[in-house]
Design a protein around this motif. Structure first.
Motif, PDB file in Angstrom:
ATOM      1  N   LEU A  91       0.954  -1.203  -0.113  1.00  0.00           N
ATOM      2  CA  LEU A  91      -0.185  -0.031   0.060  1.00  0.00           C
ATOM      3  C   LEU A  91       0.774   1.434  -0.091  1.00  0.00           C
ATOM      4  O   LEU A  91       0.065   2.355   0.175  1.00  0.00           O
ATOM      5  CB  LEU A  91      -1.013   0.072   1.309  1.00  0.00           C
ATOM      6  N   GLN A  92       2.105   1.059  -0.063  1.00  0.00           N
ATOM      7  CA  GLN A  92       3.140   2.417  -0.218  1.00  0.00           C
ATOM      8  C   GLN A  92       2.432   3.177  -1.451  1.00  0.00           C
ATOM      9  O   GLN A  92       2.397   2.660  -2.475  1.00  0.00           O
ATOM     10  CB  GLN A  92       4.388   1.827  -0.327  1.00  0.00           C
ATOM     11  N   GLY A  93       2.824   4.383  -1.264  1.00  0.00           N
ATOM     12  CA  GLY A  93       2.628   5.443  -2.199  1.00  0.00           C
ATOM     13  C   GLY A  93       1.021   5.718  -2.549  1.00  0.00           C
ATOM     14  O   GLY A  93       0.762   6.488  -3.377  1.00  0.00           O
ATOM     15  N   GLN A  94       0.269   5.394  -1.624  1.00  0.00           N
ATOM     16  CA  GLN A  94      -1.222   5.677  -1.688  1.00  0.00           C
ATOM     17  C   GLN A  94      -1.421   6.902  -0.564  1.00  0.00           C
ATOM     18  O   GLN A  94      -2.647   7.048  -0.349  1.00  0.00           O
ATOM     19  CB  GLN A  94      -1.961   4.670  -1.371  1.00  0.00           C
ATOM     20  N   GLY A  95      -0.558   7.539  -0.243  1.00  0.00           N
ATOM     21  CA  GLY A  95      -0.979   8.730   0.884  1.00  0.00           C
ATOM     22  C   GLY A  95      -1.054   8.256   2.330  1.00  0.00           C
ATOM     23  O   GLY A  95      -1.686   9.211   3.096  1.00  0.00           O
TER      24      GLY A  95
END
Length: 169
Positions: A91-95
């Motif tokens: 889930l990295q890069g999703q805020g």
């Protein structure tokens, strides 16, 4: 991600937190070629003791019942130091990291005047995220084979009060 809930982590969730941190920090370890980063070598007992410290706030981000991220805040007089910002790899890069970073403001004592954060000097994405949210590079510090970049944000500048309302709402 809109369905993220951010709340305090309790000692009962220490095992899950240890798993999230280890998963998240593997990429940092690979970047630096160092499998002995503190986030990867901390034991469950040490982590549980850290969560229970009165001068430390540990926040978690949940999606449903799954812990998907965390951040640690150490409080000292008028200063807060952020560390161990971790988001699960899928889930990295999703805020989620940004949500955790902004949520910290709600948990700081009123007397807090500045917030510090440190990250590896080569962690360009992390440095960019912190800079985007008002953190300015102050200095670098060499520790063993690693060089950490230290960034600071002065509270009360740039409309922090508005940000706190947004985070709380």
């Amino acid at each position: 991600m809109d369905d993220v809930r951010i709340d305090l982590i309790t000692v009962d969730e220490a095992g899950e937190l240890l798993t999230v941190r280890r998963a998240a920090f593997v990429t940092e370890a690979q970047l630096y070629g160092d499998p002995n980063l503190p986030a990867l070598t901390q034991s469950l007992t040490e982590l549980a003791a850290d969560i229970e410290r009165p001068d430390v706030v540990t926040l978690g981000a949940w999606s449903g019942h799954r812990l998907i991220g965390s951040i640690r805040v150490e409080l000292e007089a008028e200063r807060a130091t952020l560390g161990r910002l971790a988001v699960v790899p899928d889930l990295q890069g999703q805020g989620i990291g940004t949500q955790l970073l902004m949520a910290v403001l709600q948990y700081l004592p009123e007397q807090t005047k500045e917030v510090w954060v440190f990250t590896g000097q080569d962690s360009k994405q992390n440095i960019s995220m912190y800079a985007k949210h008002g953190y300015e590079h102050q200095y670098d510090q060499h520790t063993g084979d690693l060089t950490y970049a230290y960034l600071r944000r002065i509270l009360g500048e740039g409309g922090d009060e508005d940000e706190e309302e947004t985070v709380a709402g």
